[in-house]
Scaffold this motif. Structure first.
Motif, PDB file in Angstrom:
ATOM      1  N   ALA A 164      -6.924  -2.264 -10.128  1.00  0.00           N
ATOM      2  CA  ALA A 164      -5.539  -2.725  -9.960  1.00  0.00           C
ATOM      3  C   ALA A 164      -4.622  -1.542  -9.646  1.00  0.00           C
ATOM      4  N   LEU A 165      -4.850  -0.411 -10.308  1.00  0.00           N
ATOM      5  CA  LEU A 165      -4.067   0.792  -9.999  1.00  0.00           C
ATOM      6  C   LEU A 165      -4.313   1.257  -8.570  1.00  0.00           C
ATOM      7  N   PHE A 166      -5.579   1.222  -8.132  1.00  0.00           N
ATOM      8  CA  PHE A 166      -5.894   1.616  -6.755  1.00  0.00           C
ATOM      9  C   PHE A 166      -5.124   0.749  -5.772  1.00  0.00           C
ATOM     10  N   TYR A 167      -5.093  -0.550  -6.010  1.00  0.00           N
ATOM     11  CA  TYR A 167      -4.381  -1.463  -5.117  1.00  0.00           C
ATOM     12  C   TYR A 167      -2.877  -1.168  -5.126  1.00  0.00           C
ATOM     13  N   TYR A 168      -2.334  -0.934  -6.315  1.00  0.00           N
ATOM     14  CA  TYR A 168      -0.906  -0.596  -6.422  1.00  0.00           C
ATOM     15  C   TYR A 168      -0.602   0.694  -5.659  1.00  0.00           C
ATOM     16  N   PHE A 169      -1.449   1.718  -5.853  1.00  0.00           N
ATOM     17  CA  PHE A 169      -1.236   2.981  -5.135  1.00  0.00           C
ATOM     18  C   PHE A 169      -1.330   2.763  -3.630  1.00  0.00           C
ATOM     19  N   TRP A 170      -2.266   1.918  -3.215  1.00  0.00           N
ATOM     20  CA  TRP A 170      -2.416   1.663  -1.783  1.00  0.00           C
ATOM     21  C   TRP A 170      -1.176   0.971  -1.224  1.00  0.00           C
ATOM     22  N   LYS A 171      -0.657  -0.028  -1.977  1.00  0.00           N
ATOM     23  CA  LYS A 171       0.530  -0.744  -1.502  1.00  0.00           C
ATOM     24  C   LYS A 171       1.749   0.175  -1.418  1.00  0.00           C
ATOM     25  N   THR A 172       1.875   1.123  -2.362  1.00  0.00           N
ATOM     26  CA  THR A 172       3.083   1.946  -2.416  1.00  0.00           C
ATOM     27  C   THR A 172       2.977   3.244  -1.623  1.00  0.00           C
ATOM     28  N   THR A 173       1.767   3.736  -1.380  1.00  0.00           N
ATOM     29  CA  THR A 173       1.639   5.036  -0.689  1.00  0.00           C
ATOM     30  C   THR A 173       0.690   4.984   0.506  1.00  0.00           C
ATOM     31  N   LYS A 174       0.459   3.807   1.068  1.00  0.00           N
ATOM     32  CA  LYS A 174      -0.509   3.719   2.169  1.00  0.00           C
ATOM     33  C   LYS A 174      -0.056   4.455   3.433  1.00  0.00           C
ATOM     34  N   HIS A 175       1.220   4.804   3.519  1.00  0.00           N
ATOM     35  CA  HIS A 175       1.708   5.554   4.678  1.00  0.00           C
ATOM     36  C   HIS A 175       1.594   7.064   4.470  1.00  0.00           C
ATOM     37  N   GLN A 176       1.141   7.462   3.291  1.00  0.00           N
ATOM     38  CA  GLN A 176       0.942   8.883   2.965  1.00  0.00           C
ATOM     39  C   GLN A 176      -0.498   9.061   2.499  1.00  0.00           C
ATOM     40  N   SER A 177      -1.404   9.256   3.429  1.00  0.00           N
ATOM     41  CA  SER A 177      -2.829   9.244   3.091  1.00  0.00           C
ATOM     42  C   SER A 177      -3.208  10.328   2.082  1.00  0.00           C
ATOM     43  N   LYS A 178      -2.643  11.517   2.209  1.00  0.00           N
ATOM     44  CA  LYS A 178      -2.986  12.582   1.256  1.00  0.00           C
ATOM     45  C   LYS A 178      -2.588  12.189  -0.162  1.00  0.00           C
ATOM     46  N   ARG A 179      -1.395  11.676  -0.315  1.00  0.00           N
ATOM     47  CA  ARG A 179      -0.912  11.286  -1.640  1.00  0.00           C
ATOM     48  C   ARG A 179      -1.728  10.127  -2.196  1.00  0.00           C
TER      49      ARG A 179
END
Length: 192
Positions: A49-64
């Motif tokens: 669930a955290l991975f999905y949240y991080f993907w939704k919020t930072t998917k435009h910043q691949s390094k982050r």
């Protein structure tokens, strides 16, 4: 280069499967334990669930995004890898020394994350030697007590595996704070 991460490239499913597999293995050393297996499965799904949240919020910043994904993955793996040894030595001197070591290695690296990052990027220019010396002393003390405890056990093969997993967990906890450093700050650390 920062680019957008598609869901296919996000590694959410693969990393969750990895965590489920390692969590299963950690729950059967030295012997199977259903409540621990359930705990490990829940931890893997919380991570997912955290991975999905991080993907939704930072998917435009691949390094982050990949830094945050790796941070959660490394910490969950460290938890999994520390469990077998703590189970084997539950409420003994080795158990309490292991708990103290984990607490130190969970907190201390956050105070020195910039130095650890510099040590990882440029080992000759860092104060990392002091932190490594603390780690070495902890490993020696822990290893001596674990060895003394292993002389009285009926399953010495599981002890070797559990000690190696525990030491790997400590290393993961040591490196994890570096993954929280933002890419711009990491560039500043390594170039300045």
């Amino acid at each position: 280069m920062n680019k957008e991460v598609t869901f296919k490239e996000s590694r959410i499913i693969g990393t969750t499967i990895l965590l489920l597999g390692i969590g299963f293995l950690a729950s059967v050393i030295p012997e199977g334990n259903i409540p621990l297996l359930l705990f490990n499965i829940v931890l893997a799904f919380i991570s997912s669930a955290l991975f999905y949240y991080f993907w939704k919020t930072t998917k435009h910043q691949s390094k982050r995004y990949f830094s945050l994904l790796s941070f959660v993955m490394v910490n969950v793996l460290a938890i999994y890898l520390s469990i077998p040894l703590l189970r084997m030595y539950f409420l003994t001197v080795t158990f309490w020394i292991g708990i103290v070591m984990l607490l130190i290695m969970v907190t201390l690296p956050y105070f020195y994350s910039r130095e650890i990052a510099l040590g990882v990027q440029k080992p000759a220019k860092s104060k990392l030697g002091k932190i490594y010396s603390v780690y070495t002393v902890l490993v020696i003390v822990f290893g001596a007590t674990a060895f003394m405890g292993s002389l009285a056990t009926s399953n010495p093969d599981a002890i070797v595996l559990a000690v190696l997993a525990f030491l790997l967990a400590i290393l993961f906890f040591f490196v994890a704070p570096v993954l929280l450093i933002k890419p711009a700050e990491m560039d500043e650390i390594t170039n300045g």
